[in-house]
Design an enzyme around this catalytic site. Structure first.
Site, PDB file in Angstrom:
ATOM      1  N   GLY A   1       5.603  -0.745  -8.038  1.00  0.00           N
ATOM      2  CA  GLY A   1       5.479  -1.558  -6.828  1.00  0.00           C
ATOM      3  C   GLY A   1       6.162  -2.912  -6.962  1.00  0.00           C
ATOM      4  O   GLY A   1       7.019  -3.284  -6.150  1.00  0.00           O
TER       5      GLY A   1
ATOM      6  N   ARG B   1       8.297   5.650   3.986  1.00  0.00           N
ATOM      7  CA  ARG B   1       7.879   7.001   3.576  1.00  0.00           C
ATOM      8  C   ARG B   1       8.230   8.057   4.625  1.00  0.00           C
ATOM      9  O   ARG B   1       8.536   9.197   4.270  1.00  0.00           O
ATOM     10  CB  ARG B   1       6.380   7.006   3.279  1.00  0.00           C
ATOM     11  CG  ARG B   1       6.092   6.301   1.970  1.00  0.00           C
ATOM     12  CD  ARG B   1       4.634   6.039   1.717  1.00  0.00           C
ATOM     13  NE  ARG B   1       4.443   5.596   0.346  1.00  0.00           N
ATOM     14  CZ  ARG B   1       3.322   5.047  -0.122  1.00  0.00           C
ATOM     15  NH1 ARG B   1       2.283   4.873   0.670  1.00  0.00           N
ATOM     16  NH2 ARG B   1       3.233   4.679  -1.375  1.00  0.00           N
TER      17      ARG B   1
ATOM     18  N   GLY C   1       1.969   5.640  -8.868  1.00  0.00           N
ATOM     19  CA  GLY C   1       1.219   6.319  -9.931  1.00  0.00           C
ATOM     20  C   GLY C   1       1.950   7.509 -10.536  1.00  0.00           C
ATOM     21  O   GLY C   1       1.943   7.707 -11.754  1.00  0.00           O
TER      22      GLY C   1
ATOM     23  N   LYS D   1       0.212  -6.764 -17.962  1.00  0.00           N
ATOM     24  CA  LYS D   1      -0.627  -6.444 -19.117  1.00  0.00           C
ATOM     25  C   LYS D   1      -0.184  -5.226 -19.909  1.00  0.00           C
ATOM     26  O   LYS D   1       0.222  -4.218 -19.335  1.00  0.00           O
ATOM     27  CB  LYS D   1      -2.061  -6.195 -18.642  1.00  0.00           C
ATOM     28  CG  LYS D   1      -2.748  -7.451 -18.156  1.00  0.00           C
ATOM     29  CD  LYS D   1      -4.150  -7.131 -17.727  1.00  0.00           C
ATOM     30  CE  LYS D   1      -4.941  -8.401 -17.488  1.00  0.00           C
ATOM     31  NZ  LYS D   1      -6.312  -8.084 -17.056  1.00  0.00           N
TER      32      LYS D   1
END
Ligand code: ADP
Ligand code: MG
Length: 399
Positions: free
Chosen positions: A357, A38, A380, A199
């Site tokens: 990720g 980052r 996100g 999921k």
């Protein structure tokens, strides 16, 4: 995506003060930074501003201190790692607004860089308090947002500041927005999406949005089992959300109406235990899964057929692995499809954008990450973008 200003639109910034929102939410162990990705992402923007003579004040959050000063979450801990990447001395300022910041700005020379304290020590940050934004703006001339990964939050340093100072996208933000626009904003058709992972429930909004946007939706991973079961296939002891059968069928109906072809694996790799190289490993047709077996990957022929789908496409957006890729040999379909996508990208026939990720980990594992057109590490924010949501930090730059 409408237009936004970039560093190219800056006039003379010599001696001017820049508030630059970056992502310094770094993985740490025993007080040291374990991965400086980052920092490296922010470096081009920070160094460019510094070279142009701006006084650069870096703003970032770290962890979840919830509006309190928590000494173990002070950004003073990352100063050394940032200095190492930038190759320059960096000052630390234990405030984000007020007299101490003002005095520090007075000490800084043009081109100097400072890191301000963890923005989440102040309650106004997450509340997007306009007074906090104004107080920060008092010490600066302009604002640069280079933290796409925080752009799904409407916080004072991700959104509020853009309203009170001239606002610009940094180089990382600019690259991310261009890549995402090429993948889903104004993509060259046909467009394929790969959505995998554990999921359906965690990616419902992604699936619902994508079926209205893309020509081919490839569903893999544990979530494919939910779709297969909804279609009446016996998936044995596979990870499967049986209660989402109706939802899965609705998504398939919407796909049908929108002209999106959904691809589910017709051949799978199964095993009786959730382990690497299990004795019970076998490949079978999706209709031949036994009661005591679980589906852990797409089969080799199915993976090849998916590769053929990509060969007919011009654009690919990928989130989620096709199998339990952490365990061999259940990485095989993900690796095979990733290699096909990388080769097509390399040839210039495919624009490929991936994020998530585990997806980034899987593409690194396949050794192809550098061949994709763009890999987002935004987590996100990337998922919300895949859901078709407007990101407040981006909207604020466009205003
Ligand atoms: P990302 O982080 O890229 O968004 P996810 O977190 O949604 O991806 O999904 C990754 C996880 O899904 C991995 O841990 C992988 O092992 C798991 N997974 C994929 N396929 C299966 C499967 N068939 N059965 C169980 N787990 C699976
Ligand atoms: Mg994950």
């Amino acid at each position: 995506m409408s237009s936004f200003k970039t560093l190219d639109d800056l006039g003379d910034v010599n001696g001017k003060v820049a508030l630059v929102r970056v992502d310094l939410n770094l993985p740490m162990q025993d007080g040291s930074v374990t991965d400086d990705t980052r920092i490296r992402a922010a470096a081009p923007t920070v160094l460019e501003l510094s070279q142009k003579g701006a006084k650069v004040l870096l703003l970032a959050h770290f962890g979840r201190p919830k509006g309190e000063r928590v000494s173990t979450q002070s950004l003073s801990m990352v100063v050394g790692a940032v200095e190492k990447v930038l190759g320059k001395e960096v000052m630390f300022v234990p405030e984000i607004a007020g007299d101490i910041v003002k005095q520090s700005v007075g000490i800084l020379r043009p081109g100097d860089i400072a890191i301000l304290e963890n923005t989440r020590f102040w309650k106004g940050e997450e509340k997007n308090d306009p007074d906090l934004a104004k107080a920060m703006a008092e010490n600066a001339d302009f604002y640069v947002n280079d933290a796409f990964s925080a752009a799904h939050r409407a916080h004072a340093t991700t959104e509020g500041l853009a309203k009170v100072l001239p606002a610009y996208a940094g180089r990382s933000m600019e690259a991310e927005l261009k890549a995402l626009d090429a993948a889903l904003g104004k993509p060259v058709k046909p467009v394929a999406a790969v959505v995998g992972g554990a999921k359906v429930s965690s990616k419902l909004d992604v699936l619902t949005h994508l079926v209205t946007q893309v020509d081919h939706l490839i569903i893999g991973g544990g979530m494919a089992n939910t779709f297969l079961a909804a279609k009446g296939v016996n998936v044995g002891k596979s990870l499967c959300e049986h209660d989402l059968a109706d939802t899965a069928n609705k998504i398939l109906e919407t796909a049908d109406k929108s002209g999106c072809t959904v691809h589910l694996p017709y051949e799978v790799v199964v095993s009786k235990e959730f382990a690497a190289n299990p004795a019970s490993l076998r490949t079978c047709n999706v209709h031949e899964v036994a009661e005591d077996e679980m589906i852990l990957d797409a089969g080799p022929s199915a993976a090849e057929a998916l590769g053929d789908v990509l060969k007919t496409c011009k654009t690919l957006v990928w989130n989620g692995p096709l199998g339990a890729f952490e365990m061999q040999p259940f990485d095989a379909a993900t690796v095979a499809l990733a290699k096909t996508a990388a080769a097509l990208t390399h040839e210039g026939s495919l624009v490929s954008v991936a994020g998530g990720g585990d997806t980034v980990a899987a593409l690194n594992h396949a050794g192809v990450a550098q061949d994709f057109s763009y890999i987002s590490t935004a987590g996100g924010a990337f998922l919300e973008w895949m859901e078709g949501k407007e990101l407040p930090g981006v909207v604020a730059l466009e205003a």
